[in-house]
Write a protein that holds these residues in place. Sequence first.
Motif, mmCIF file in Angstrom:
data_model
loop_
_atom_site.group_PDB
_atom_site.id
_atom_site.type_symbol
_atom_site.label_atom_id
_atom_site.label_comp_id
_atom_site.label_asym_id
_atom_site.label_seq_id
_atom_site.Cartn_x
_atom_site.Cartn_y
_atom_site.Cartn_z
ATOM 1 N N ASP A 35 -14.369 75.381 33.062
ATOM 2 C CA ASP A 35 -15.621 76.009 33.571
ATOM 3 C C ASP A 35 -15.141 75.799 35.235
ATOM 4 O O ASP A 35 -15.523 76.691 36.095
ATOM 5 C CB ASP A 35 -16.791 75.374 33.441
ATOM 6 N N ASP A 36 -14.946 74.248 35.448
ATOM 7 C CA ASP A 36 -14.872 74.179 37.094
ATOM 8 C C ASP A 36 -13.724 75.026 37.498
ATOM 9 O O ASP A 36 -13.875 75.279 39.047
ATOM 10 C CB ASP A 36 -14.591 72.343 37.095
ATOM 11 N N ILE A 37 -12.608 75.182 36.814
ATOM 12 C CA ILE A 37 -11.378 75.892 37.405
ATOM 13 C C ILE A 37 -12.010 77.175 37.693
ATOM 14 O O ILE A 37 -11.565 77.826 38.956
ATOM 15 C CB ILE A 37 -10.235 75.599 36.491
ATOM 16 N N PRO B 13 -15.988 69.968 24.482
ATOM 17 C CA PRO B 13 -16.706 70.101 25.599
ATOM 18 C C PRO B 13 -16.268 69.644 26.753
ATOM 19 O O PRO B 13 -16.123 70.123 28.124
ATOM 20 C CB PRO B 13 -17.784 69.256 25.263
ATOM 21 N N GLU B 14 -15.410 68.381 26.888
ATOM 22 C CA GLU B 14 -14.875 67.889 28.054
ATOM 23 C C GLU B 14 -13.627 68.916 28.677
ATOM 24 O O GLU B 14 -13.613 68.979 30.052
ATOM 25 C CB GLU B 14 -14.442 66.386 27.882
ATOM 26 N N LEU C 231 -5.651 66.684 31.872
ATOM 27 C CA LEU C 231 -6.290 67.824 32.217
ATOM 28 C C LEU C 231 -7.292 67.794 33.430
ATOM 29 O O LEU C 231 -7.183 68.061 34.490
ATOM 30 C CB LEU C 231 -6.992 68.484 31.355
ATOM 31 N N ARG C 232 -8.125 66.658 33.243
ATOM 32 C CA ARG C 232 -9.156 66.368 34.320
ATOM 33 C C ARG C 232 -8.444 65.718 35.685
ATOM 34 O O ARG C 232 -8.718 66.136 36.851
ATOM 35 C CB ARG C 232 -10.067 65.499 33.737
ATOM 36 N N ARG C 233 -7.546 64.818 35.365
ATOM 37 C CA ARG C 233 -6.972 64.290 36.732
ATOM 38 C C ARG C 233 -6.014 65.185 37.402
ATOM 39 O O ARG C 233 -6.189 65.113 38.468
ATOM 40 C CB ARG C 233 -6.135 62.999 35.899
#
Lengths: 131, 131, 131, 131, 131, 131
Positions: free
Chosen positions: A22-24, A15-16, A47-49
Motif C-alpha cells: 500500500d505504501d509503495i 497484512p504486514e 521487504l519493509r527494510r
Amino acid sequence: MSAKRQPIEYEDASPEVRAVYDDIMATRKTDWINNFWKVLAHDPIALRRIWANIKEVMGPGTIDPLVKEMLYVAVSASNGCRYCIASHGSAARNKGMTESQYSELLAIVGLANETNRLVTALDVEVDEPFL
Amino acid sequence: MSAKRQPIEYEDASPEVRAVYDDIMATRKTDWINNFWKVLAHDPIALRRIWANIKEVMGPGTIDPLVKEMLYVAVSASNGCRYCIASHGSAARNKGMTESQYSELLAIVGLANETNRLVTALDVEVDEPFL
Amino acid sequence: MSAKRQPIEYEDASPEVRAVYDDIMATRKTDWINNFWKVLAHDPIALRRIWANIKEVMGPGTIDPLVKEMLYVAVSASNGCRYCIASHGSAARNKGMTESQYSELLAIVGLANETNRLVTALDVEVDEPFL
Amino acid sequence: MSAKRQPIEYEDASPEVRAVYDDIMATRKTDWINNFWKVLAHDPIALRRIWANIKEVMGPGTIDPLVKEMLYVAVSASNGCRYCIASHGSAARNKGMTESQYSELLAIVGLANETNRLVTALDVEVDEPFL
Amino acid sequence: MSAKRQPIEYEDASPEVRAVYDDIMATRKTDWINNFWKVLAHDPIALRRIWANIKEVMGPGTIDPLVKEMLYVAVSASNGCRYCIASHGSAARNKGMTESQYSELLAIVGLANETNRLVTALDVEVDEPFL
Amino acid sequence: MSAKRQPIEYEDASPEVRAVYDDIMATRKTDWINNFWKVLAHDPIALRRIWANIKEVMGPGTIDPLVKEMLYVAVSASNGCRYCIASHGSAARNKGMTESQYSELLAIVGLANETNRLVTALDVEVDEPFL
C-alpha cells in the motif's frame, strides 16, 4: 516445491506485506506492484527494510528525481542487472528521460568501465589537485 | 627498468603526444594534464583514441554536463576505481556538485549494488509494463 | 556444429570421464550427475581437476558442511551466477538450510555489496585494532 | 579543502551523529567507533540508515552470529573490499572464527569465483532437480 | 512502444548507419552484420565511435589477430557477457582457435578469478622484482 | 597478533611447505619464491592445491606459454588485481611480451569491458551463426 520464489500477489499477502504494498503504491501514485517487491515479500522484514531504504534514498533531496533514476540505471547497467535496468529505466522515462539521453547514459557507462580498468591496471597515482 | 609506467611530462613528450595534451588543456580550459593521460601516453595511439572517446562522450549533448560527470563518478564508485572517483569527482565539484549531492549519489550507488544482487539472486522476472 | 557445449551423458562418456562421474556420485551418495560436470566433461583434465578442488575444499574440515554451502551460495549470489545459486542452494537445503536462513543470507549478501562500495568509494582507512 | 572525507570524532560530532555512535557502542558492547561510521557521519541520514540496516541484518535471527560474520567476510573478500575484510574479519574472530576456518573460508571464496565464471562462460542449463 | 531496442536492419538504416555497416562488412570480408551493431545503431554516433575503436584495437598490430580475439573472449568470459563470448568466440574459431585451446583459455579465466580473489583478500605485497 | 598474514620464509617453513616451494623453484627454474605463495603457506593444504592447479593450467598445452601468461594478465587487469598484473606481467615479459604488446593487451581489456556492458545493458540477442 520449487526453490525459486514466486511473486506474492496482493490478495495472497499477509497484512504486514499489504501495508508495504500500500505504501509503495501511495508513494509512487500507481496501482500495481512490480515483481521485485512481490518476490522479496517472502521475507516481510527485508521487504519493509529495503522499501524504507529506497523510499529514503530515492525520495526528495538535493539531486533531481530524474537524475537519481539515471544514476540508478547507470549503476545497474554497469552491474548487468537486466531487471533493474528495465525497472529504473522505466521510472527514468516516466520522469522525462529521452531515448537520446539514455544513449548518452549508456555511452558513459561503457566508457567509464573502459577507463576504470585502464586506470587501475596502470596503477595511476592520484594527482595532488584531486586530493 | 620498472614495469610500472611513469607519467610522461609535456617537456619529455613526442609531438603527437603533445598535440593530445594541448587539445586536452584547450578543451578543458586548464593548464595542466592529470596523470591518467601522462601514463597512457606510453601508448600514443591509445592516448589519442581514449581522449577522442572522452571528448565525444563527455562533450555537449542532451545530458547536462554536471549530470554526465555524476554518472561517471557513480559508475567509478561502483567499480571501486579510486583514481576515477577522485578525478571525475573533482570535475563534478567544479561543475557545481555539492557535498550533499555527492552524499546522495553515494547512497544511490550503494543501494543499487544491494538491490542489483537481490534481484539477480532471486531471478525476478521483468514485469510486462517494463518491457 | 554448435559452439555451445552440450552435456555428456554417462553412457556416452569416456572411461576417464566415467571415473570422475563415479567418484562424484559415490562422494555425494547420489545417482545422478548435474549439468556442470557433464558440460565440463568436454575437457576431461579440467573435469578431474575442478572436481578434485571441490572435493577437497567442500569436504570435511573445520567449518560445518552446511555453513560451507552457505558461503558458496553467498559468493555465487554476489557474483550473479544463477546456476551456482541453484545448485549450491539445493545442496544447502539438503543439509538443512531453512527458507528463513536463506532470506537472511541474501540480506547479508545485499548489504555487504552496499557497504563494500561505500567503504571503497569513501576510501576509509583501516582502523588500528583491525590490523 | 580536501575531497577526501576525514573521520568525525565523537567530540566533534553533532547530537544526531552522537546518538548513532552511542547506539553502535551500546549494541556492540564496545567503547570505540570504527572509521567507516566516522567517515559516513558526514551524511548523518546515511549514517543512521546504514546503521539501522546493519543492526537489523546482523542482529539476532536464524543464522548463527558467527556464521553471519563469516558470510559478510566471504562476500567482502570476493568483492576485494580490504577494509570490510579487516573489520568483519575482526568481528568474526571475536565471535570465535579460528585461523583454520578463515583459511577454509578463503578457499571457498576463491573456488566459487572460479566455478562461477566457468558455469557462466559455458552457459550451463539449470538441472530440473535444482528448480 | 517497447523499451528494448530492436536490431535495425540494413534496409531500414539511415545513410550514416549504412556507411558503418558497409565498413564493418568490408573490413571483416563478410556479408552480414551481427546484432550488437544493429542494436547500437539506434545511436549512430555511438555506433560509429565504438566501431572505430574496435577496428583500431582489433586491427593489425604487434599481437597476433587470433591472440587478440582470445584475449577478448577471456575478458568477456570473466565478465560473464554471454553474447560477447559467443561473438568473439566465433571470431577466434574462424581464426583457428581449437576446442582444446578454448578449454585451456577457460581454465585460465577460472583460475585467474580464483587467485585474483585470494591475492586481494590476503593483501599480498608486490615483490621487489615485479616492480 | 596481526590479522594480516605475513610471508613465511623458506627457513621458517615446515617440510610440507618447503616441498611445494622446492617444486615451484624447480618448475620455474628460479631460486626465489614470490609473496603469494609465502602468504598462502599459512594454509599448507591450499598452498599445495593452488600450486597444483597453476602448474597444470599454466604448464605445457595447446596454447603458447606466452599467450597463457597474457590471458592471465588480461583477466587480472580486468579484475583490478594489482599484484597479479605485476606477477603475471613479469612472467609474460620474461617469456617475450614487448611493451607494445602490453599496450595492445590493455587496450583490448579496456574495450572489452566497455562493449561487455553495452551488450548486456542493451540485452542483445545472440545471432544464429554464433550459436
